[in-house]
Design an enzyme around this catalytic site. Structure first.
Site, PDB file in Angstrom:
ATOM      1  N   GLU A  37       0.829  -1.216   0.000  1.00 41.95           N
ATOM      2  CA  GLU A  37       0.000   0.000   0.000  1.00 41.95           C
ATOM      3  C   GLU A  37       0.857   1.258   0.000  1.00 41.95           C
ATOM      4  O   GLU A  37       0.569   2.224  -0.712  1.00 41.95           O
ATOM      5  CB  GLU A  37      -0.940   0.009   1.209  1.00 41.95           C
ATOM      6  CG  GLU A  37      -2.028  -1.033   1.147  1.00 41.95           C
ATOM      7  CD  GLU A  37      -3.054  -0.794   0.041  1.00 41.95           C
ATOM      8  OE1 GLU A  37      -3.255   0.374  -0.365  1.00 41.95           O
ATOM      9  OE2 GLU A  37      -3.654  -1.783  -0.410  1.00 41.95           O
ATOM     10  N   ARG A  93      -8.591   2.971  -7.422  1.00 41.34           N
ATOM     11  CA  ARG A  93      -8.248   2.866  -5.992  1.00 41.34           C
ATOM     12  C   ARG A  93      -9.381   3.419  -5.149  1.00 41.34           C
ATOM     13  O   ARG A  93     -10.096   4.309  -5.555  1.00 41.34           O
ATOM     14  CB  ARG A  93      -6.950   3.638  -5.696  1.00 41.34           C
ATOM     15  CG  ARG A  93      -5.798   3.225  -6.569  1.00 41.34           C
ATOM     16  CD  ARG A  93      -5.229   1.936  -6.086  1.00 41.34           C
ATOM     17  NE  ARG A  93      -4.143   1.511  -6.969  1.00 41.34           N
ATOM     18  CZ  ARG A  93      -3.440   0.447  -6.759  1.00 41.34           C
ATOM     19  NH1 ARG A  93      -3.665  -0.308  -5.729  1.00 41.34           N
ATOM     20  NH2 ARG A  93      -2.484   0.117  -7.583  1.00 41.34           N
ATOM     21  N   ASN A 141       1.049   3.990  -2.983  1.00 37.65           N
ATOM     22  CA  ASN A 141       0.777   5.414  -2.765  1.00 37.65           C
ATOM     23  C   ASN A 141       1.867   6.284  -3.384  1.00 37.65           C
ATOM     24  O   ASN A 141       1.573   7.313  -4.003  1.00 37.65           O
ATOM     25  CB  ASN A 141       0.662   5.732  -1.269  1.00 37.65           C
ATOM     26  CG  ASN A 141      -0.723   5.475  -0.725  1.00 37.65           C
ATOM     27  OD1 ASN A 141      -1.634   5.088  -1.439  1.00 37.65           O
ATOM     28  ND2 ASN A 141      -0.880   5.683   0.574  1.00 37.65           N
TER      29      ASN A 141
END
Length: 145
Positions: free
Chosen positions: A48, A107, A52
């Site tokens: 994650e 997302r 990002n």
């Protein structure tokens, strides 16, 4: 914070390197003998954070993502993921579930929530125009737990 061992890995901000980051973390943490569940949690949190950086930090550019993993005394894992991307204007807002700066993406805006749920501690520092640093910590259970 006694550091027993550490590894640093630098990768280009390409989405394919998300799996490389997971593999590096997994390979390094084998020495700590984590449970399958602990390793899965850590791998997901790392994934994650790297995603990002790729999707948000370097949205319209390319750069490097730095990954550092430390094995600390007391079976604690320290992970730092750093980029020199666009940065986050409001970290508190960015950490709210479902908040996203890329609504056109598939997302869901849960990256920080996922990281927070899988790790014991999550710290996010960011400066607009200079990048973002995510620090995560997790204490592994005792051997045999």
């Amino acid at each position: 914070m006694e550091v027993l061992n550490e590894i640093k890995f630098v990768m280009p901000s390409l989405s394919v390197n998300e799996s490389a980051a997971r593999a590096v973390v997994s390979s390094f943490l084998v020495q700590a003998d984590p449970t399958v569940e602990e390793l899965s949690d850590i791998r997901t949190a790392v994934s994650e954070a790297v995603t990002n950086s790729v999707v948000h930090g370097y949205r319209h550019s390319k750069g490097k993502i730095e990954l550092m993993v430390r094995l600390l005394a007391g079976r604690e894992i320290y992970i730092k993921i750093k980029d020199k991307g666009c940065g986050i204007a409001d970290v508190k807002q960015a950490m709210e579930p479902l908040f996203t700066t890329a609504p056109e993406e598939e997302r869901s805006g849960l990256g920080f929530s996922v990281m927070d749920s899988f790790m014991d501690r999550l710290t996010v520092r960011s400066t607009v125009g200079k990048g973002t640093t995510v620090i995560m910590r997790k204490r592994l259970g005792k051997h045999g737990d």
